[in-house]
Design a protein around this motif. Structure first.
Motif, short mmCIF file in Angstrom:
data_model
loop_
_atom_site.label_atom_id
_atom_site.label_comp_id
_atom_site.label_asym_id
_atom_site.label_seq_id
_atom_site.Cartn_x
_atom_site.Cartn_y
_atom_site.Cartn_z
N GLN A 26 20.28 32.36 49.33
CA GLN A 26 19.45 33.39 48.55
C GLN A 26 17.85 33.48 48.78
O GLN A 26 17.28 34.21 48.17
CB GLN A 26 19.58 33.35 46.83
CG GLN A 26 21.16 33.22 46.07
CD GLN A 26 21.28 34.86 46.28
OE1 GLN A 26 20.54 35.85 45.97
NE2 GLN A 26 22.54 35.24 46.97
N PRO A 283 23.33 39.77 40.23
CA PRO A 283 23.76 38.61 40.84
C PRO A 283 22.39 37.71 41.09
O PRO A 283 21.73 38.23 41.93
CB PRO A 283 24.76 38.51 41.64
CG PRO A 283 24.55 39.94 42.15
CD PRO A 283 23.90 40.82 41.15
N ARG A 286 20.79 31.51 38.21
CA ARG A 286 21.66 30.39 37.41
C ARG A 286 20.59 29.61 36.72
O ARG A 286 19.39 29.47 37.17
CB ARG A 286 22.58 29.49 38.47
CG ARG A 286 23.64 30.41 38.84
CD ARG A 286 24.30 29.63 40.15
NE ARG A 286 24.80 28.41 39.58
CZ ARG A 286 26.16 28.34 39.03
NH1 ARG A 286 26.73 29.46 39.00
NH2 ARG A 286 26.32 27.04 38.49
N SER A 297 25.57 31.61 35.42
CA SER A 297 24.94 32.78 36.02
C SER A 297 24.57 33.61 35.12
O SER A 297 25.27 33.90 34.05
CB SER A 297 26.27 33.37 36.98
OG SER A 297 25.35 34.71 37.65
N PRO A 299 23.70 37.20 35.24
CA PRO A 299 23.93 38.58 36.15
C PRO A 299 23.64 39.61 35.09
O PRO A 299 23.22 41.08 35.99
CB PRO A 299 25.09 38.55 36.84
CG PRO A 299 26.28 38.06 35.82
CD PRO A 299 25.13 36.80 34.99
N PRO A 365 24.38 35.96 30.29
CA PRO A 365 25.58 35.70 31.04
C PRO A 365 26.91 36.85 30.59
O PRO A 365 26.74 37.36 29.60
CB PRO A 365 26.06 34.35 30.56
CG PRO A 365 25.57 34.27 29.21
CD PRO A 365 24.42 35.17 29.21
#
Length: 375
Positions: A26, A283, A286, A297, A299, A365
């Motif tokens: 990432q 996405p 975290r 996560s 997202p 989440p």
């Protein structure tokens, strides 16, 4: 035959596989060769520099990094010492890369390529989200302790003060009666403030379920337009395919009522005043759940955006702290409560400013299983 001779040799990773691994990271990763050309860039680097890897390979790093940048010095140091170097909060802002490009940089030599270095960029935006979330949780915990103390140590004597003022009111003249009523009114006002604080000390577990965020936002919008946002334009930009969020519906309503009320007060009186509600799937982030070692996560992104005057720079880092407010008669508890609720759900809430707009962004989440509840 020793153990090393008996152990099968590991297979070499194919170049395509290695590139796939780097593309899955990432963070932006590039390799700068001895001549300064960008010999490799992963997918995240393409996004960071706003150009394809093929295009980047035809240009040197000096075409993208401002002259005199600490990053160029780091590259020279790594080439000279042949040892990796870290540098934090490096400003790479430029007309080509854009404004507010604050990054952490890791530079290391590529031993198989003389003069080549690998550079990893960690944008501060994501790191700051986590830092701010930890700060908001600590602030919420401090308010929790303060609320418990206030409830026990202040409300009881206040009731005595109010009762005494009521008794005095029956035996004083009209001029003094105004003072006894003032005592009662001010006592009632303090009790209301303490009642608001008591919300923070409520640590009982809440029922959570798969919730359709759009039904929550529609409900809050209807409340707002029937009351405090009656004359304000509210625009929706929703992702209709968004999965359910794992949350408590009543608490989500409380959160977005607070955020939309703040936004409506920010744009009040402006002829072009507008509030934008957006939902999206983002996405990549975290974070640890409050009180556990579990990482989840986040997202789901829900934003409340207004085109008001914005938050002063000196208040922006402390906006979710208790008793911090830009309102003349505000208590500074609304956003602290928002931070407590979202933090309790394992999410993040933050405030940004972009293109003369104030953005309150909530990251949460996905529900672990099932569709949203039918309401």
């Amino acid at each position: 035959m020793n153990d090393d001779q008996a152990r099968p040799k590991p297979k070499m990773i194919a170049v395509d596989t290695a590139q796939s691994v780097l593309n899955a990271i990432q963070n932006a990763v590039i390799m700068v060769n001895e001549e300064g050309y960008i010999a490799f860039a992963n997918w995240e680097a393409e996004s960071f520099f706003g150009a394809s890897a093929a295009y980047l390979s035809r240009h040197t790093i000096y075409a993208y990094i401002p002259f005199g940048s600490p990053m160029l010095t780091l590259i020279d140091q790594v080439r000279e010492r042949k040892a990796p170097v870290n540098e934090y909060r490096v400003d790479l802002s430029s007309p080509r890369l854009g404004a507010d490009k604050l990054v952490d940089i890791y530079v290391a030599p590529v031993l198989t390529e003389p003069g080549a270095v690998v550079v990893v960029f960690q944008e501060r935006s994501m790191a700051d989200k986590i830092d701010r979330q930890l700060t908001h949780r600590a602030a919420a915990r401090s308010v929790t302790g303060l609320a418990s103390m206030l409830a026990h140590e202040i409300k009881n004597p206040l009731s005595g003060i109010r009762g005494a003022a009521q008794l005095l009111e029956t035996s004083v003249n009209d001029d003094d009666r105004a003072l006894t009523r003032l005592i009662q009114e001010e006592t009632d006002r303090i009790v209301k403030l303490v009642d608001r604080m008591e919300v923070f000390s409520d640590e009982r577990p809440v029922d959570r379920a798969p919730i359709n965020i759009h039904s929550v936002l529609d409900h809050v919008k209807a409340i707002a337009q029937a009351g405090f946002a009656r004359n304000i334009k509210i625009v929706e930009q929703y992702d209709p395919s968004l999965p359910a969020v794992h949350a408590n519906r009543d608490q989500l309503i409380q959160v977005f009522l607070n955020l939309i009320k703040n936004a409506s007060e920010a744009v009040a009186g402006r002829p072009d005043g507008e509030i934008l509600l957006t939902t999206a799937y983002r996405p990549g982030i975290r974070i640890s759940v409050a009180g556990t070692r579990e990482k989840i996560s986040l997202p789901l992104e829900f934003c409340v955006i207004d085109n008001g005057p914005g938050v002063p720079d000196d208040l922006l880092p402390h906006l979710f702290d208790p008793f911090v407010t830009t309102k003349t008669n505000g208590s500074g508890l609304g956003l602290a409560l928002v931070a407590k609720i979202i933090g309790g759900h394992g999410g993040i809430v933050e405030c940004d400013r972009q293109n003369n707009r104030t953005i309150f962004r909530v990251l949460m989440p996905v529900s672990p299983g099932g569709q949203a509840e039918e309401l």
